[in-house]
Design an enzyme around this catalytic site. Structure first.
Site, mmCIF file in Angstrom:
data_model
loop_
_atom_site.group_PDB
_atom_site.id
_atom_site.type_symbol
_atom_site.label_atom_id
_atom_site.label_comp_id
_atom_site.label_asym_id
_atom_site.label_seq_id
_atom_site.Cartn_x
_atom_site.Cartn_y
_atom_site.Cartn_z
ATOM 1 N N ARG A 1 17.163 50.261 21.742
ATOM 2 C CA ARG A 1 18.103 49.909 20.565
ATOM 3 C C ARG A 1 16.955 50.270 19.439
ATOM 4 O O ARG A 1 17.728 50.499 18.344
ATOM 5 C CB ARG A 1 18.312 48.259 20.786
ATOM 6 C CG ARG A 1 18.594 47.686 19.359
ATOM 7 C CD ARG A 1 18.973 46.385 19.380
ATOM 8 N NE ARG A 1 19.497 45.804 18.198
ATOM 9 C CZ ARG A 1 19.738 44.621 17.710
ATOM 10 N NH1 ARG A 1 19.960 43.445 18.839
ATOM 11 N NH2 ARG A 1 20.372 44.037 16.738
ATOM 12 N N ASN B 1 27.925 45.521 24.805
ATOM 13 C CA ASN B 1 28.094 46.497 23.542
ATOM 14 C C ASN B 1 27.897 47.810 24.001
ATOM 15 O O ASN B 1 27.213 48.248 24.807
ATOM 16 C CB ASN B 1 27.188 46.044 22.501
ATOM 17 C CG ASN B 1 28.071 44.845 21.809
ATOM 18 O OD1 ASN B 1 28.986 44.759 21.618
ATOM 19 N ND2 ASN B 1 27.260 43.849 21.323
ATOM 20 N N CYS C 1 34.674 39.740 22.630
ATOM 21 C CA CYS C 1 33.550 39.948 21.465
ATOM 22 C C CYS C 1 33.469 38.588 21.050
ATOM 23 O O CYS C 1 34.485 37.871 20.727
ATOM 24 C CB CYS C 1 33.705 40.912 20.549
ATOM 25 S SG CYS C 1 32.646 41.160 19.281
ATOM 26 N N ASP C 2 32.057 38.280 20.630
ATOM 27 C CA ASP C 2 32.224 36.944 20.108
ATOM 28 C C ASP C 2 31.770 36.837 18.439
ATOM 29 O O ASP C 2 31.936 35.905 17.958
ATOM 30 C CB ASP C 2 30.659 36.316 20.504
ATOM 31 C CG ASP C 2 29.359 36.943 20.235
ATOM 32 O OD1 ASP C 2 29.535 38.067 19.545
ATOM 33 O OD2 ASP C 2 28.305 36.136 20.057
ATOM 34 N N HIS D 1 34.596 45.311 16.251
ATOM 35 C CA HIS D 1 33.837 45.181 15.084
ATOM 36 C C HIS D 1 34.207 46.029 13.903
ATOM 37 O O HIS D 1 33.768 46.549 12.888
ATOM 38 C CB HIS D 1 32.134 45.994 15.630
ATOM 39 C CG HIS D 1 31.292 45.081 16.371
ATOM 40 N ND1 HIS D 1 30.089 45.446 16.750
ATOM 41 C CD2 HIS D 1 31.695 43.931 17.017
ATOM 42 C CE1 HIS D 1 29.753 44.525 17.667
ATOM 43 N NE2 HIS D 1 30.421 43.502 17.679
ATOM 44 N N TYR E 1 31.186 43.493 10.126
ATOM 45 C CA TYR E 1 30.667 44.650 10.502
ATOM 46 C C TYR E 1 31.196 45.757 9.823
ATOM 47 O O TYR E 1 30.803 46.893 9.678
ATOM 48 C CB TYR E 1 31.162 44.962 12.151
ATOM 49 C CG TYR E 1 29.954 44.122 12.985
ATOM 50 C CD1 TYR E 1 28.840 44.832 13.346
ATOM 51 C CD2 TYR E 1 30.074 43.138 13.426
ATOM 52 C CE1 TYR E 1 28.001 44.653 14.396
ATOM 53 C CE2 TYR E 1 29.386 42.466 14.221
ATOM 54 C CZ TYR E 1 28.253 43.126 14.698
ATOM 55 O OH TYR E 1 27.409 42.638 15.606
ATOM 56 N N ARG F 1 16.416 45.586 13.046
ATOM 57 C CA ARG F 1 16.850 44.207 13.542
ATOM 58 C C ARG F 1 16.120 44.257 14.980
ATOM 59 O O ARG F 1 15.786 43.125 15.416
ATOM 60 C CB ARG F 1 18.373 44.392 13.523
ATOM 61 C CG ARG F 1 18.833 43.174 14.296
ATOM 62 C CD ARG F 1 18.762 41.660 13.468
ATOM 63 N NE ARG F 1 18.991 40.587 14.145
ATOM 64 C CZ ARG F 1 18.946 39.504 14.104
ATOM 65 N NH1 ARG F 1 17.973 39.077 13.137
ATOM 66 N NH2 ARG F 1 19.393 38.335 14.511
#
Length: 447
Positions: A96, A150, A172-173, A203, A270, A290
């Site tokens: 990531r 994801n 998706c939350d 998103h 998003y 992040r």
């Protein structure tokens, strides 16, 4: 509802820092979704063991009747389960970090699900989720796979094409989190107090109608608030003071700038990565993204808490936080198990739900969920602005899946070049070459 009918679930991604919060959430909702067995599955035994040992202690001390197993063996994990709850991260936070930092080298948004970073992550995730579907179908063919791994949009498109008849639902939350903020803005307590209408891609979407149970239009009040504050609410501010994490607050605040381009709808947060990429890049530290924040906070905190729980052989209740946002997983599982026809946002094949949009696109829309699966609710025709943005983005997602299936360098280059976050084909190629170099252990060979 037959409350005696208990379920067996496997959490795929047992070593995730989100798993303890999901366990606490599951235990908190046993009255409506009773469990007989909880299993963890992960391909990283050492990482999973830390989380699993703590969760096993919590389960056995509070609900000894629930059987528990943590394993890296697919047959053990997927045999005799009713639901697979999947939140895997192929490549973990190390990859990531690269997803975020490589685009930033070229002045492009570095984000885990959007732009080139999301494309790179999607190329890694497809095989991982595909394996889970195949394990489930081999060992528990009647089970449902609830996927919140994801990037859900790319995963959903891949499963549509590679496993079109599988019992997999992609969820998706993020819309749930935004709707929770809407509740605070409006002065309501439960999501069931409001009825929302929404369309888009994962998103990548918009609310176009919000009402209370009596049918009163709540959009004017929401728009007035979002125009001035975005989705930022007092509970977010208080939480940031407590946990020292302002990044989500900045995201919620930026919603007011996205809202301005189309005041007829309310945007998913998003969209900032596509509509305000220059602002996002300007306010992102390319050396500390992040991923670094999460590794330095959540990763350390959750693993430390889990080790301490095991060492002390006790769980007081405040060492780990219950992931109430994840209650939507229980909502979905309950609807499938007990035929409740709950209204939920899910990622499903369009097939005419949005009339003036690609029928094969995987769109995110409200659905009524029963034991037969989701029944999408008709949206109709959408405006040119949203349609244009969605067509560009869905083409990106389809090209990524083409690239994965065909091993095509050209298609992946096209996907990155087509992303609204990338300024030129030249920059797209530079980013792709760097991403391919670090992802050779995860991606198919590209030709």
């Amino acid at each position: 509802m037959n409350t005696l009918e208990k379920s067996s679930v496997v959490i795929a991604g047992g070593g995730s820092t989100y798993t303890p919060g999901i366990i606490l959430m599951l235990l908190d909702h046993l009255d409506r979704f009773p469990l007989r067995k909880i299993k963890f599955y992960d391909n990283d035994e050492e990482r999973q063991k830390v989380i699993a040992d703590a969760c096993e202690l919590i389960i056995h001390k509070n609900h000894p009747e629930i059987e528990f197993l943590a394993t890296c063996n697919p047959e053990e994990a997927f045999t005799d389960v009713d639901f697979v709850m999947a939140h895997i991260r192929v490549g973990k936070y190390k990859m990531r970090e690269l997803d975020e930092k490589i685009p930033m080298k070229y002045g492009v948004v570095g984000q885990e699900t959007c732009g080139p970073g999301g494309i790179a992550y999607g190329m890694r995730s497809i095989q991982g989720v595909l394996d889970l579907v195949d394990y489930m179908e081999k060992y528990s063919p009647n089970a449902w796979l609830l996927n919140y791994s994801n990037p859900a949009a790319i995963v959903a498109e891949a499963m549509r094409r590679l496993r079109p008849h599988s019992k997999i639902l992609n969820i998706c939350d993020m819309p749930i989190s935004i709707e929770n903020n809407m509740l605070e803005i409006l002065g309501f307590e439960k999501r069931s107090d409001i009825v929302t209408k929404y369309y888009g891609l994962n998103h990548f979407g918009w609310w176009y109608d919000v009402r209370d149970k009596e049918g009163n239009d709540l959009m004017p009040k929401l728009k007035e608030y979002v125009k001035e504050n975005g989705y930022l609410v007092q509970s977010d501010i208080d939480s940031a003071k407590q946990h020292g994490d302002n990044s989500w607050n900045e995201t919620y605040k930026m919603a007011k700038d996205i809202y301005a381009i189309d005041p007829d709808t309310l945007p998913n947060t998003y969209l900032k990565y596509y509509l305000l990429p220059d602002t996002v890049v300007e306010h992102t530290d390319p050396n500390y993204t992040r991923a670094n924040q999460v590794m330095d906070t959540r990763e350390k905190e959750v693993f430390t808490a889990c080790r301490q729980i095991v060492e002390k052989n006790e769980f007081r209740g405040d060492e780990l936080s219950l992931d109430e946002h994840a209650s939507y997983i229980v909502d979905l599982a309950t609807a499938l198990k007990f035929n409740t026809y709950a209204r939920m946002l899910l990622i499903v094949e369009n097939n005419g739900i949005i009339e003036n949009f690609d029928k094969t696109a995987m769109v995110e829309v409200p659905c009524l969920v029963s034991s037969a699966g989701p029944e999408p609710l008709f949206v109709g025709t959408i405006p040119t602005f949203q349609k244009g943005m969605m067509e560009e983005q869905v083409a990106v997602e389809k090209l990524v899946v083409d690239a994965w299936m065909e091993g095509s360098y050209q298609k992946l280059w096209q996907a990155i070049a087509l992303s609204k976050t990338v300024p030129s084909v030249t920059v797209a190629k530079q980013i792709l070459d760097d991403l391919y170099e670090v992802n050779k252990a995860y991606w198919p060979e590209l030709k």
